[in-house]
Write an enzyme that holds these catalytic residues in place. Structure first.
Site, PDB file in Angstrom:
ATOM      1  N   ALA A   1      -3.647  -1.439   4.597  1.00 34.01           N
ATOM      2  CA  ALA A   1      -4.477  -2.576   4.191  1.00 34.01           C
ATOM      3  C   ALA A   1      -5.531  -2.165   3.173  1.00 34.01           C
ATOM      4  O   ALA A   1      -5.734  -2.843   2.160  1.00 34.01           O
ATOM      5  CB  ALA A   1      -5.136  -3.205   5.416  1.00 34.01           C
TER       6      ALA A   1
ATOM      7  N   ARG B   1      -5.621  -4.000 -10.172  1.00 37.27           N
ATOM      8  CA  ARG B   1      -4.705  -4.688 -11.085  1.00 37.27           C
ATOM      9  C   ARG B   1      -5.396  -5.863 -11.777  1.00 37.27           C
ATOM     10  O   ARG B   1      -5.087  -6.190 -12.923  1.00 37.27           O
ATOM     11  CB  ARG B   1      -3.489  -5.212 -10.311  1.00 37.27           C
TER      12      ARG B   1
ATOM     13  N   CYS C   1       4.935   4.106  10.808  1.00 33.83           N
ATOM     14  CA  CYS C   1       6.149   3.665  11.501  1.00 33.83           C
ATOM     15  C   CYS C   1       7.287   4.670  11.344  1.00 33.83           C
ATOM     16  O   CYS C   1       8.221   4.681  12.151  1.00 33.83           O
ATOM     17  CB  CYS C   1       6.593   2.310  10.964  1.00 33.83           C
TER      18      CYS C   1
ATOM     19  N   ARG D   1      -5.640   5.809 -11.041  1.00 31.69           N
ATOM     20  CA  ARG D   1      -5.821   4.386 -11.343  1.00 31.69           C
ATOM     21  C   ARG D   1      -7.289   3.976 -11.228  1.00 31.69           C
ATOM     22  O   ARG D   1      -7.617   2.806 -11.050  1.00 31.69           O
ATOM     23  CB  ARG D   1      -4.959   3.544 -10.409  1.00 31.69           C
TER      24      ARG D   1
ATOM     25  N   VAL E   1     -16.953   6.875   7.507  1.00 26.23           N
ATOM     26  CA  VAL E   1     -18.062   5.937   7.517  1.00 26.23           C
ATOM     27  C   VAL E   1     -18.590   5.827   8.946  1.00 26.23           C
ATOM     28  O   VAL E   1     -17.818   5.574   9.883  1.00 26.23           O
ATOM     29  CB  VAL E   1     -17.643   4.563   6.974  1.00 26.23           C
TER      30      VAL E   1
ATOM     31  N   ASP F   1      -4.662  -3.256  11.115  1.00 24.25           N
ATOM     32  CA  ASP F   1      -4.600  -3.178  12.569  1.00 24.25           C
ATOM     33  C   ASP F   1      -5.938  -3.422  13.258  1.00 24.25           C
ATOM     34  O   ASP F   1      -5.992  -3.472  14.487  1.00 24.25           O
ATOM     35  CB  ASP F   1      -4.069  -1.806  12.995  1.00 24.25           C
TER      36      ASP F   1
ATOM     37  N   TYR G   1      28.954 -16.780   6.002  1.00 21.55           N
ATOM     38  CA  TYR G   1      30.000 -16.411   6.948  1.00 21.55           C
ATOM     39  C   TYR G   1      31.139 -15.710   6.240  1.00 21.55           C
ATOM     40  O   TYR G   1      31.614 -16.131   5.183  1.00 21.55           O
ATOM     41  CB  TYR G   1      30.570 -17.643   7.664  1.00 21.55           C
TER      42      TYR G   1
END
Length: 463
Positions: free
Chosen positions: A19, A29, A52, A79, A89, A294, A437
């Site tokens: 995130a 961007r 994951c 970037r 933090v 999360d 199908y």
């Protein structure tokens, strides 16, 4: 010590994974360095990686750790994102619009002011308060560092007995990984069946498949301690008066939102401990603070209630929405239907929407049906069995949830149901869906549509 301000606004991001870095990248961007300075804090060594994928790396399906990293710190910095690794933090000053951060290695602290703040602190693994839980040989698998530590233990331990505590997604996936590594695996589960994200009757199918792979399933067992032996290393897991010998223990009990900073700062939290946001992922009541991943709770589009669903798919979408706002644009995250898919060896496990107990909890009356079908036309080679369970609201016939357990081709069928749930379709409307199908891919009536037909008939009969 404080930093001097540069021209333009400053976006501060707490958390360097899905995130947080998605938000930073999207904001970049839309706005260049002269318009928006971006500073991101990450207490670990890595950014933008797939947690994951860790069980598949541990199990040997993924051979190189770096293949799990989507974007390196160097790529982010190229970037013009001011990424600070190994920096945690420790405090939010919302009135002063600044954060206090500590260098993990040196201990040095400093304040950094912000115009816009993103909280993407993720989730923390549940570590049971048990005797011996911190013993050598006991591992969680939340981060890449955790995965490497477990691999180091597997490489240095002579014994081949593993105990996995918990039988959710991580527990089941880690059991498979350890089987692939040649371990004798026992899964100790406090629930009546593995995969509590399924109804027990569907979880039973997972149980049977796991035992067919040589995994010992111990259900309805509450772990009471980790027993240690020579040198303080783990030797067994205790559950009441039973002991399960172990040379390595993996904790797969689940996670909770990591909202320690948010709670201390007085930000709004939900019933599950996650931050509460609006559809733009802005923290409720705070115009220049966003949160995603999360550490937040999200709207369940089926039940209408807030839920905590820690998945990378949601986290990346949250980041895109947040970054769009930070870059001056507009976007929303409408909510989720609770779709998830996993596997244990060749058994595919999928669910979306509500389980029976979820529907009961929110006061919905429903009918449930279960059907048996195959992944392909029955006469086509390698057609494999599949079980589909479907819940439909009584009287209206609105689809409420679907669970699927089967072999190849079963899991991703849940996506049809996820779209139907998002669209608010009834099971009767689903029966007319124009799905693809051909005998190699499906029977004439796809298993999901067979379940929809049966659910339609049952709703009609009950009405």
């Amino acid at each position: 010590m404080s930093m001097s301000r540069t021209r333009g606004e400053r976006l501060v991001v707490i958390g360097g994974d899905a995130a947080g870095m998605s938000a930073a990248s999207q904001a970049r961007r839309l706005k260049g360095p002269g318009e928006l300075e971006i500073v991101a804090f990450e207490r670990g060594h890595f950014t933008s990686y797939s947690a994951c994928g860790i069980p598949y790396w541990v199990g040997g399906d993924v051979t190189d750790r770096d293949r799990l990293i989507a974007r390196t710190p160097e790529e982010h910095r190229a970037r013009d994102i001011g990424l600070r690794l190994r920096t945690e933090v420790t405090e939010l000053d919302l009135d002063g619009q600044r954060v206090r951060a500590r260098d993990v290695d040196s201990g040095e602290e400093s304040w950094t002011p912000y115009d816009k703040l993103v909280i993407a602190t993720g989730a923390r693994p549940i570590r049971p308060d048990l005797p011996g839980a911190g013993a050598a040989g006991v591992h969680g698998v939340q981060t890449l560092a955790d995965g490497q530590a477990l691999l180091d233990t597997l490489g240095s331990t002579r014994g081949r007995r593993a105990v996995v505590v918990g039988a959710g997604y991580i527990g089941v996936e880690m059991a498979e990984a350890l089987i692939n590594r040649g371990y004798e695996v026992t899964v100790v589960n406090r629930g009546s069946e593995p995969m509590s994200t399924l109804d027990p009757d569907m979880g039973r199918l997972v149980h049977e498949a796991m035992e067919g792979l040589g995994i010992t399933m111990v259900n309805d067992a509450e772990v009471t301690g980790i027993l240690t032996g020579e040198g303080g290393r783990v030797r067994a897991v205790a559950a009441g008066d039973r002991e399960f010998p172990a040379d390595v223990v993996v904790l797969g009990i689940g996670v909770r939102p990591e909202t320690t900073l948010a709670r201390a700062a007085g930000l709004p939290l939900g019933a599950h401990g996650g931050l509460l946001t609006d559809r733009s992922m802005r923290v409720r009541g705070h115009g220049n603070v966003w949160a995603g991943g999360d550490c937040v709770e999200v709207l369940d589009l089926v039940s209408g209630q807030e839920r905590h669903i820690p998945l990378g798919t949601h986290a990346n979408k949250h980041g895109q929405v947040i970054g769009t706002h930070a870059g001056g644009g507009y976007a929303t995250f409408p909510g989720v239907v609770g779709t998830a898919v996993s596997k244990v060896c060749d058994l595919e496990i999928a669910r979306t929407g509500l389980r029976e107990k979820d529907a009961h909890r929110v006061g919905l009356r429903f009918e449930a049906v279960t059907i048996e079908s195959t992944s392909r036309a029955g006469y086509y080679p390698n057609a494999s069995p599949m079980t589909v369970k479907m819940l439909a609201e009584l009287r209206t016939g609105r689809l409420l949830g679907v669970q699927i357990v089967g072999r190849e081709g079963a899991g991703k069928r849940v996506d049809v149901a996820a779209v139907a749930l998002t669209a608010g379709m009834t099971v009767e409307q689903m029966t007319a869906l124009d799905l693809g199908y051909a005998p190699p891919f499906s029977p004439v009536w796809d298993p999901v549509l067979v379940a929809a037909r049966k659910a339609t008939a049952k709703v009609r009969g009950a009405s």
